[in-house]
Design a protein around this motif. Sequence first.
Motif, PDB file in Angstrom:
ATOM      1  N   GLU A 222       0.836  -1.192   0.000  1.00  0.00           N
ATOM      2  CA  GLU A 222       0.000   0.000   0.000  1.00  0.00           C
ATOM      3  C   GLU A 222       0.875   1.248   0.000  1.00  0.00           C
ATOM      4  OE1 GLU A 222      -3.970   1.902   0.484  1.00  0.00           O
ATOM      5  OE2 GLU A 222      -3.353  -0.138  -0.002  1.00  0.00           O
ATOM      6  N   VAL A 223       0.690   2.093  -0.995  1.00  0.00           N
ATOM      7  CA  VAL A 223       1.334   3.403  -1.024  1.00  0.00           C
ATOM      8  C   VAL A 223       0.255   4.443  -1.246  1.00  0.00           C
ATOM      9  CG1 VAL A 223       3.512   2.489  -1.919  1.00  0.00           C
ATOM     10  CG2 VAL A 223       1.779   3.335  -3.509  1.00  0.00           C
ATOM     11  N   VAL A 224       0.561   5.673  -0.886  1.00  0.00           N
ATOM     12  CA  VAL A 224      -0.410   6.763  -1.023  1.00  0.00           C
ATOM     13  C   VAL A 224       0.191   7.860  -1.888  1.00  0.00           C
ATOM     14  CG1 VAL A 224      -1.747   8.529   0.175  1.00  0.00           C
ATOM     15  CG2 VAL A 224      -1.466   6.269   1.207  1.00  0.00           C
ATOM     16  N   VAL A 225      -0.560   8.260  -2.897  1.00  0.00           N
ATOM     17  CA  VAL A 225      -0.203   9.406  -3.736  1.00  0.00           C
ATOM     18  C   VAL A 225      -1.251  10.476  -3.444  1.00  0.00           C
ATOM     19  CG1 VAL A 225      -0.009  10.237  -6.108  1.00  0.00           C
ATOM     20  CG2 VAL A 225       0.874   7.979  -5.510  1.00  0.00           C
ATOM     21  N   ASP A 226      -0.888  11.447  -2.603  1.00  0.00           N
ATOM     22  CA  ASP A 226      -1.893  12.389  -2.106  1.00  0.00           C
ATOM     23  C   ASP A 226      -1.716  13.828  -2.565  1.00  0.00           C
ATOM     24  OD1 ASP A 226       0.385  12.869  -0.662  1.00  0.00           O
ATOM     25  OD2 ASP A 226      -0.465  12.387   1.290  1.00  0.00           O
ATOM     26  N   ILE A 227      -0.715  14.088  -3.381  1.00  0.00           N
ATOM     27  CA  ILE A 227      -0.607  15.423  -3.970  1.00  0.00           C
ATOM     28  C   ILE A 227      -1.570  15.489  -5.155  1.00  0.00           C
ATOM     29  CG2 ILE A 227       0.904  17.054  -5.167  1.00  0.00           C
ATOM     30  CD1 ILE A 227       3.238  15.916  -3.629  1.00  0.00           C
ATOM     31  N   VAL A 228      -2.352  16.542  -5.230  1.00  0.00           N
ATOM     32  CA  VAL A 228      -3.299  16.683  -6.340  1.00  0.00           C
ATOM     33  C   VAL A 228      -2.949  17.932  -7.144  1.00  0.00           C
ATOM     34  CG1 VAL A 228      -5.146  15.459  -5.151  1.00  0.00           C
ATOM     35  CG2 VAL A 228      -4.955  17.947  -4.903  1.00  0.00           C
ATOM     36  N   ARG A 229      -3.387  17.950  -8.362  1.00  0.00           N
ATOM     37  CA  ARG A 229      -3.089  19.056  -9.257  1.00  0.00           C
ATOM     38  C   ARG A 229      -4.382  19.543  -9.901  1.00  0.00           C
ATOM     39  NH1 ARG A 229       1.157  17.925 -12.401  1.00  0.00           N
ATOM     40  NH2 ARG A 229       0.503  19.196 -14.145  1.00  0.00           N
ATOM     41  N   GLU A 230      -4.374  20.786 -10.329  1.00  0.00           N
ATOM     42  CA  GLU A 230      -5.519  21.333 -11.042  1.00  0.00           C
ATOM     43  C   GLU A 230      -5.376  21.002 -12.517  1.00  0.00           C
ATOM     44  OE1 GLU A 230      -6.098  25.443 -10.395  1.00  0.00           O
ATOM     45  OE2 GLU A 230      -6.296  25.269  -8.214  1.00  0.00           O
ATOM     46  N   LEU A 231      -6.450  20.524 -13.093  1.00  0.00           N
ATOM     47  CA  LEU A 231      -6.432  20.199 -14.509  1.00  0.00           C
ATOM     48  C   LEU A 231      -6.611  21.478 -15.319  1.00  0.00           C
ATOM     49  CD1 LEU A 231      -6.347  17.816 -16.546  1.00  0.00           C
ATOM     50  CD2 LEU A 231      -8.845  17.924 -16.567  1.00  0.00           C
ATOM     51  N   PRO A 232      -5.613  21.843 -16.131  1.00  0.00           N
ATOM     52  CA  PRO A 232      -5.744  23.092 -16.889  1.00  0.00           C
ATOM     53  C   PRO A 232      -6.807  22.972 -17.971  1.00  0.00           C
ATOM     54  CG  PRO A 232      -3.800  21.889 -17.601  1.00  0.00           C
ATOM     55  CD  PRO A 232      -4.342  21.151 -16.416  1.00  0.00           C
ATOM     56  N   GLY A 233      -7.619  24.008 -18.097  1.00  0.00           N
ATOM     57  CA  GLY A 233      -8.631  24.012 -19.144  1.00  0.00           C
ATOM     58  C   GLY A 233      -8.082  24.598 -20.432  1.00  0.00           C
ATOM     59  N   PRO A 234      -8.661  24.233 -21.562  1.00  0.00           N
ATOM     60  CA  PRO A 234      -8.196  24.785 -22.838  1.00  0.00           C
ATOM     61  C   PRO A 234      -8.493  26.272 -22.928  1.00  0.00           C
ATOM     62  CG  PRO A 234     -10.213  23.543 -23.165  1.00  0.00           C
ATOM     63  CD  PRO A 234      -9.791  23.314 -21.743  1.00  0.00           C
ATOM     64  N   ILE A 235      -7.586  27.024 -23.512  1.00  0.00           N
ATOM     65  CA  ILE A 235      -7.767  28.465 -23.685  1.00  0.00           C
ATOM     66  C   ILE A 235      -8.360  28.780 -25.058  1.00  0.00           C
ATOM     67  CG2 ILE A 235      -6.586  30.687 -23.772  1.00  0.00           C
ATOM     68  CD1 ILE A 235      -4.497  29.544 -21.874  1.00  0.00           C
ATOM     69  N   TYR A 236      -7.855  28.112 -26.082  1.00  0.00           N
ATOM     70  CA  TYR A 236      -8.283  28.399 -27.440  1.00  0.00           C
ATOM     71  C   TYR A 236      -9.104  27.264 -28.055  1.00  0.00           C
ATOM     72  CZ  TYR A 236      -4.567  31.827 -26.810  1.00  0.00           C
ATOM     73  OH  TYR A 236      -3.782  32.832 -26.311  1.00  0.00           O
ATOM     74  N   ALA A 237      -8.816  26.031 -27.644  1.00  0.00           N
ATOM     75  CA  ALA A 237      -9.444  24.883 -28.298  1.00  0.00           C
ATOM     76  C   ALA A 237     -10.810  24.570 -27.685  1.00  0.00           C
ATOM     77  CB  ALA A 237      -8.535  23.655 -28.172  1.00  0.00           C
ATOM     78  N   ARG A 238     -11.673  23.949 -28.477  1.00  0.00           N
ATOM     79  CA  ARG A 238     -12.948  23.469 -27.987  1.00  0.00           C
ATOM     80  C   ARG A 238     -13.271  22.159 -28.707  1.00  0.00           C
ATOM     81  NH1 ARG A 238     -13.999  27.695 -31.463  1.00  0.00           N
ATOM     82  NH2 ARG A 238     -15.322  27.207 -33.271  1.00  0.00           N
ATOM     83  N   PRO A 239     -14.047  21.269 -28.072  1.00  0.00           N
ATOM     84  CA  PRO A 239     -14.372  19.983 -28.699  1.00  0.00           C
ATOM     85  C   PRO A 239     -15.118  20.176 -30.005  1.00  0.00           C
ATOM     86  CG  PRO A 239     -14.944  19.992 -26.368  1.00  0.00           C
ATOM     87  CD  PRO A 239     -14.625  21.409 -26.741  1.00  0.00           C
ATOM     88  N   GLY A 240     -14.885  19.255 -30.939  1.00  0.00           N
ATOM     89  CA  GLY A 240     -15.618  19.295 -32.177  1.00  0.00           C
ATOM     90  C   GLY A 240     -14.890  20.016 -33.285  1.00  0.00           C
ATOM     91  N   GLY A 241     -15.406  19.911 -34.474  1.00  0.00           N
ATOM     92  CA  GLY A 241     -14.789  20.538 -35.634  1.00  0.00           C
ATOM     93  C   GLY A 241     -15.351  21.911 -35.877  1.00  0.00           C
ATOM     94  N   PRO A 242     -15.013  22.506 -37.015  1.00  0.00           N
ATOM     95  CA  PRO A 242     -15.482  23.856 -37.340  1.00  0.00           C
ATOM     96  C   PRO A 242     -16.979  23.891 -37.594  1.00  0.00           C
ATOM     97  CG  PRO A 242     -14.336  22.900 -39.209  1.00  0.00           C
ATOM     98  CD  PRO A 242     -14.133  21.960 -38.067  1.00  0.00           C
TER      99      PRO A 242
END
Length: 242
Positions: A222-242
Amino acid sequence: MPDRAARKRTRGRKAVFSVLAVVFCVIVGVAITAQVRTVGSDDVLDGMRQQDLLELLDQLNAIEAENRAEIEALEDTLAGIIASGSDGEAALEQALARRDALAVQSGIVAASGPGVVLIIRDPNNAVGAEVLLDQIQELRAAGAEAIQVTDSEGAGVRVGTSTWFTGPGGRVVAEGVELAAPYVVTAIGDPDTLAAALDIPGGALDTVARNGGRLTIEKRDEVVVDIVRELPGPIYARPGGP
């Protein structure tokens, strides 16, 4: 009665779509930043062997391919739910499970499980960023599901797809956090597989030794990984095509 059943199906579909939207955002966020890199360290990259650089490139390409496959699978699931018109309870359970797995992989939640703890001692201040990066790449290639790096003073980072290391021995920086030896790398995964991957001839253990350091590998139930990070959001991109 039919109206109540219809409303229940509608709520079920909305729940599925909400969860799928969250999962999709996580995958896209990971895909956009799908790389482990050293920054501000051209001298480090220049000092790496051509074979090491090719292996690093292959690993980054593999991560990108996995992220693309995840997005395509999610799109297929969503299309299937829309086409079937069902309440999607099974799909909801699947989406929730996938969401939890992605949350661990992206580092936005703590995790625990079997794994290994690496202690890297650097008495000569010769273990630089590229050596730590080598350990992480070996762990990932061996199937590590969550990794964090801490130092003797408790500072540390959760390793994600955009994590970077820079600096020579004695002045290693991870994502802006200065680390002091000895370094402790905690990874969740099959302990035997992870330890064996690090101990292959010419592998991570030998890399530390060649740079004047000492690596100790501890397998634990048993090991513990307890540091968490913020997931960066996209600045310019968005899902889907044009």
